[in-house]
Design a protein around this motif. Structure first.
Motif, PDB file in Angstrom:
ATOM      1  N   ASP A   6      -0.868  -5.530 -10.264  1.00 19.60           N
ATOM      2  CA  ASP A   6      -1.905  -5.399 -10.050  1.00 19.60           C
ATOM      3  C   ASP A   6      -1.904  -3.797  -9.959  1.00 19.60           C
ATOM      4  O   ASP A   6      -3.267  -3.822 -10.134  1.00 19.60           O
ATOM      5  N   GLY A   7      -1.771  -3.342  -9.167  1.00 18.79           N
ATOM      6  CA  GLY A   7      -1.579  -1.995  -8.140  1.00 18.79           C
ATOM      7  C   GLY A   7      -1.873  -1.105  -9.362  1.00 18.79           C
ATOM      8  O   GLY A   7      -2.156  -0.091  -8.944  1.00 18.79           O
ATOM      9  N   SER A   8      -1.351  -1.244 -10.657  1.00 18.97           N
ATOM     10  CA  SER A   8      -1.196   0.155 -11.573  1.00 18.97           C
ATOM     11  C   SER A   8      -2.154  -0.526 -13.057  1.00 18.97           C
ATOM     12  O   SER A   8      -2.227  -1.628 -13.029  1.00 18.97           O
ATOM     13  N   ILE A  68       2.325  -5.860  -7.435  1.00 15.88           N
ATOM     14  CA  ILE A  68       2.823  -4.126  -8.111  1.00 15.88           C
ATOM     15  C   ILE A  68       1.917  -4.362  -8.989  1.00 15.88           C
ATOM     16  O   ILE A  68       1.676  -3.024  -9.297  1.00 15.88           O
ATOM     17  N   THR A 105       1.633   6.850 -10.328  1.00 16.03           N
ATOM     18  CA  THR A 105       1.652   6.207  -9.006  1.00 16.03           C
ATOM     19  C   THR A 105       2.859   5.658  -8.625  1.00 16.03           C
ATOM     20  O   THR A 105       3.549   5.451  -9.905  1.00 16.03           O
ATOM     21  N   LEU A 146       3.578   1.639  -2.399  1.00 15.96           N
ATOM     22  CA  LEU A 146       3.288   2.091  -3.087  1.00 15.96           C
ATOM     23  C   LEU A 146       2.056   3.429  -3.679  1.00 15.96           C
ATOM     24  O   LEU A 146       2.560   4.221  -5.373  1.00 15.96           O
ATOM     25  N   GLN A 147       1.077   3.071  -3.403  1.00 13.17           N
ATOM     26  CA  GLN A 147       0.008   3.930  -3.981  1.00 13.17           C
ATOM     27  C   GLN A 147       0.470   5.467  -4.177  1.00 13.17           C
ATOM     28  O   GLN A 147      -0.617   6.266  -4.483  1.00 13.17           O
ATOM     29  N   ALA A 148       1.136   5.629  -3.103  1.00 15.98           N
ATOM     30  CA  ALA A 148       1.790   7.917  -3.037  1.00 15.98           C
ATOM     31  C   ALA A 148       2.144   7.959  -5.070  1.00 15.98           C
ATOM     32  O   ALA A 148       2.198   6.764  -5.337  1.00 15.98           O
ATOM     33  N   PRO A 149       1.671   9.329  -4.455  1.00 11.89           N
ATOM     34  CA  PRO A 149       1.732   9.833  -5.794  1.00 11.89           C
ATOM     35  C   PRO A 149       2.889   9.624  -5.815  1.00 11.89           C
ATOM     36  O   PRO A 149       4.009  10.130  -5.552  1.00 11.89           O
ATOM     37  N   ILE A 186       3.647   3.291  -7.597  1.00 10.02           N
ATOM     38  CA  ILE A 186       3.941   1.714  -7.839  1.00 10.02           C
ATOM     39  C   ILE A 186       3.421   2.050  -9.894  1.00 10.02           C
ATOM     40  O   ILE A 186       4.196   0.317 -10.416  1.00 10.02           O
ATOM     41  N   GLY A 187       3.069   2.676  -9.860  1.00 10.29           N
ATOM     42  CA  GLY A 187       3.061   2.391 -11.691  1.00 10.29           C
ATOM     43  C   GLY A 187       4.793   2.822 -11.876  1.00 10.29           C
ATOM     44  O   GLY A 187       4.759   1.970 -13.274  1.00 10.29           O
ATOM     45  N   SER A 232       1.017  -1.764  -0.222  1.00 13.27           N
ATOM     46  CA  SER A 232       0.320   0.128   0.103  1.00 13.27           C
ATOM     47  C   SER A 232       1.383   1.448   0.048  1.00 13.27           C
ATOM     48  O   SER A 232       0.286   2.562  -0.514  1.00 13.27           O
TER      49      SER A 232
END
Lengths: 656, 109
Positions: free
Chosen positions: A282-284, A280, A221, A212-215, A223-224, A210
């Motif tokens: 999945d997160g973006s 990772i 983000t 990594l969800q920071a901008p 994570i991207g 979570s």
């Protein structure tokens, strides 16, 4: 308990072999085989740990040591065996063992020590990559397989062409590694700032995803960004679209190497990494879409380019690229379990295809041009059957392993991304075209190939192929379509680590998808049979009728040439020196002038500056020592006066 | 012994002699002149010894004349020193045909 031995066994053997401890005798090869078999047995012995019910789920962790970077900062290193790494370990050690056995027959006796030591080094590094729970140590394995790949592609190092291929593979891999390295640095920085822990353990990364969800930068983000960088590394190792071009050239190595590294294990490292770091990807949404599109483009690219190649191994190499595209595609839509299943089946059938191809090449006295082959089914009847098995599995015909895995990918696409599904289906058609073209040109027709009359397939080469084809019949049943109502062994196993969809009973859809893909494969088969049963005349006809189209495909859409023009300046041996390259030359000239300036004024300047310092100091001191006794005395007097002054001004006062 | 001058004036004389000697040593060209400068420095030191010896208030009987004794030693050493120095200068003159100290500069690296 003894997880470490899985890695250490082949590694020690590699070192011993490289020191020529066993010399170039038969025993060298046998010992190499035994070490890989030993690793396989150790993996099997650990099976029970995985199925013991525990808090940690189906995962077995072995802590090895801590790397002390600073007194307070340590990095723990452990081995982690779970569903993914277990399956990968089994694939690497078992297929690796079979290919070792095959190599006993394929390689010449005088090459044994060097060849088997490299091969064992590769197996050890691949196992380190797969088992390590730290990204950092995984990276060692990642680089290690790159290194052993380099060594083995350039195995016949007498030829300049082979060495260039080896260098190309190494450098392109290195470009991809840059992405992975940057992603690792970024992850390390993020987690270090957050928790003060210096660790890249996959487990901690996953629990703290979570963060990594920071901008990050702009709309991305963090994570991207990490995801894109990781995927760049994957592209390098798994030969995806922008960085694919090393794999076709990598066929310069011995054929068993192509089977083991460039089909069954090394190139799947990227897919493994994506499954391992699935949180990772999945997160973006952006990254998943990127992965999916790169996958489908690569799949189509590989399968179309393979259609007009003439080199038997190059066709299989493009086939590998295309299949890796399917796996990447599966990762892009979140079906990591399916991707790994395809890794497994592809590892088996592509190894079988390569091993059969190796047998064919050996029978044809080292010739790899399929136009010069033909009618080999009488000469190599058993290899012919094996090749049929591999080919049918590759295109996905029902009872063989390839059907199950490829169909699962197509099924997932069918339910989620219909447009991409159609493209993937097109890929199935092309796949069928090229592999049956290859099969018919090599084994059928009435042309007489230039073969070695005394050649008989040695038992050491035949045995692995037989085992692999038996595996092909059984492997698919590990993950059967749900409408058959059989136990789902593999999906439940993968579900302990990965997000896997279980038990969707969409009988109708599954049947439809299976039927459609079989129809596409069959169309390709009949086309290939119609055109290539009696020889490569259809190729010549197309080359004459549609020269541009033919050249576009046979030159890999000119991508290789483009890269060559853009990044490689020096003149190659296998290039035409009279080629008009005024543009390249002018660019080269500018670069050369610029580099010359830097060299003269910066690098030389630096060196001169360093030389100038002692010269200057020396000239100053040399003036002091001039032989004039009075000037010495003056210096002495001045020194004494200064020390006296110092004494008067500071020390005597401080004493009071 | 009643003091006609204070200790400071003796020390001042000694310091002046020392500095004059030092300046001679540092500036004169002729080796013999430099030896003369050295003699002056010796004598400045000797004056110091005698002056301190005279002006020390509570002196043990046995050590009463120690300063003067050392001054005589200094004169003896100075004489011996002058002998050795003149001998060196003589041999230098034989080699270099001069006593100009600036021209005698073979001992450099």
């Amino acid at each position: 308990m003894y997880l470490f031995y899985i890695i250490i066994l082949p590694l020690i053997t590699a070192v011993l072999l490289r020191w020529h401890v066993f010399d170039n005798k038969k025993s060298a090869g046998v010992i190499a085989c035994c070490s890989v078999l030993g690793s396989f047995v150790v993996v099997l012995l650990h099976t029970r740990y995985l199925f013991m019910a525990g808090d940690s789920g189906a995962m077995y962790f072995e802590k090895l040591w801590e790397w002390k970077i600073l007194p307070d900062v340590t990095m723990p290193f452990g081995l982690r065996l779970d569903a993914i790494s277990y399956v990968m370990c089994l694939l690497v050690t078992f297929v690796g063992f079979l290919i070792h056995v095959y190599s006993l027959g394929y390689m010449k006796l005088k090459e044994y020590s060097r060849y088997f030591s490299y091969l064992n080094l590769f197996v050890a590094m691949m196992l380190l990559l797969v088992l390590s729970d730290q990204l950092l140590f995984m990276f060692i394995g990642w680089e290690g397989v790159g290194l052993s790949s380099f060594l083995l592609i350039g195995f016949y190092h007498q030829s300049h062409k082979n060495m260039n291929a080896a260098k190309k593979a190494f450098i392109v891999n290195r470009i991809g590694d840059l992405g992975l390295l940057l992603a690792m640095i970024l992850l390390l920085a993020i987690y270090f700032l957050e928790s003060g822990q210096f660790s890249l353990s996959v487990l901690t990364l996953e629990t703290k995803a979570s963060l990594l969800q920071a901008p990050g930068i702009g709309d991305f983000t963090l994570i991207g960004i990490v995801g894109v960088l990781l995927f760049f590394g994957v592209c390098g190792k798994s030969a995806q679209m922008p960085l694919y071009m090393w794999l076709p050239d990598a066929m310069a190595g011995p054929t068993p190497v192509s089977a083991l590294m460039h089909a069954a294990s090394m190139v799947t490292a990227g897919i493994y990494l994506m499954s391992r770091m699935h949180f990772i990807f999945d997160g973006s949404v952006f990254v998943s879409h990127l992965v999916m599109w790169v996958g489908v483009i690569t799949a189509l690219f590989g399968s179309t380019v393979a259609i007009f190649q003439r080199d038997i191994k190059k066709i299989l190499a493009f086939s590998t690229i295309s299949q890796l595209g399917y796996m990447t595609l599966a990762c892009g839509i979140g079906a990591y379990g399916v991707a790994l299943f395809h890794v497994l089946t592809h590892g088996v059938f592509k190894a079988l295809l390569f091993l059969s191809a190796g047998d064919v090449i050996k029978a044809c006295k080292g010739n790899q041009d399929i136009y010069l082959m033909g009618n080999l089914r009488h000469k190599l009847p058993r290899t012919h059957v094996m090749f049929w098995m591999g080919a049918l599995s590759l295109v996905g015909i029902f009872p063989l392993a390839g059907y199950f895995s490829k169909d699962l990918i197509l099924f997932h696409l069918f339910t989620n991304h219909f447009g991409v599904y159609l493209l993937a289906l097109l890929g199935v058609f092309f796949t069928s075209c090229y592999i049956f073209r290859l099969l018919y040109l090599v084994f059928y027709g009435n042309r007489q190939a230039d073969t070695n009359q005394e050649y008989r397939t040695p038992i050491t080469m035949l045995f692995p192929m037989v085992i692999l084809s038996i595996l092909l019949l059984m492997l698919g049943w590990l993950w059967v379509p749900s409408f058959l109502h059989l136990p789902e062994v593999l999906p439940e196993f993968f579900a302990t680590v990965l997000p896997v969809e279980l038990g969707h009973h969409l009988v109708f859809k599954e049947l439809i998808v299976g039927l459609i893909s079989t129809v596409f494969a069959a169309t390709g088969f009949f086309l290939a049979r119609k055109f290539f049963l009696y020889g490569p005349k259809a190729d010549f006809w197309i080359a004459k009728r549609y020269p541009r189209f033919y050249r576009l495909l046979s030159h890999q859409y000119y991508l290789d040439e483009l890269y060559y023009k853009a990044f490689v300046f020096e003149n190659h041996d296998d290039r035409d020196p009279n080629e008009d390259n005024a543009f390249t030359n002018s660019v080269l000239h500018v670069v050369a002038v610029f580099k010359g300036l830097i060299d003269r004024y910066f690098i030389d300047g630096l060196v001169h500056w360093f030389a100038w310092i002692p010269m200057f100091l020396g000239s100053v001191y040399a003036k002091i020592q001039n032989g004039q006794i009075q000037s010495y005395l003056r210096w002495i007097t001045m020194g004494s006066l200064i020390s006296l002054l110092y004494w008067f001004l500071w020390i005597s006062k401080a004493g009071q | 012994m009643p003091a006609l001058f204070s200790l400071q004036s003796y020390l001042l004389l000694s310091a002046m002699l020392f500095v004059i000697g030092l300046i001679i040593v540092l500036t004169k060209n002729n080796a013999i002149q430099i030896i003369m400068g050295i003699e002056l420095i010796f004598n400045a030191a000797a004056i110091n010894f005698v002056a301190f010896s005279c002006f020390r208030p509570h002196l043990l009987d046995t050590l009463q004349m120690s300063g003067q004794v050392i001054a005589i030693f200094v004169i003896v050493v100075a004489a011996a020193d002058a002998c050795a120095a003149l001998a060196i200068i003589l041999s230098l003159f034989r080699v270099f045909k001069t006593t100009r100290i600036q021209n005698i500069n073979r001992l450099k690296g």
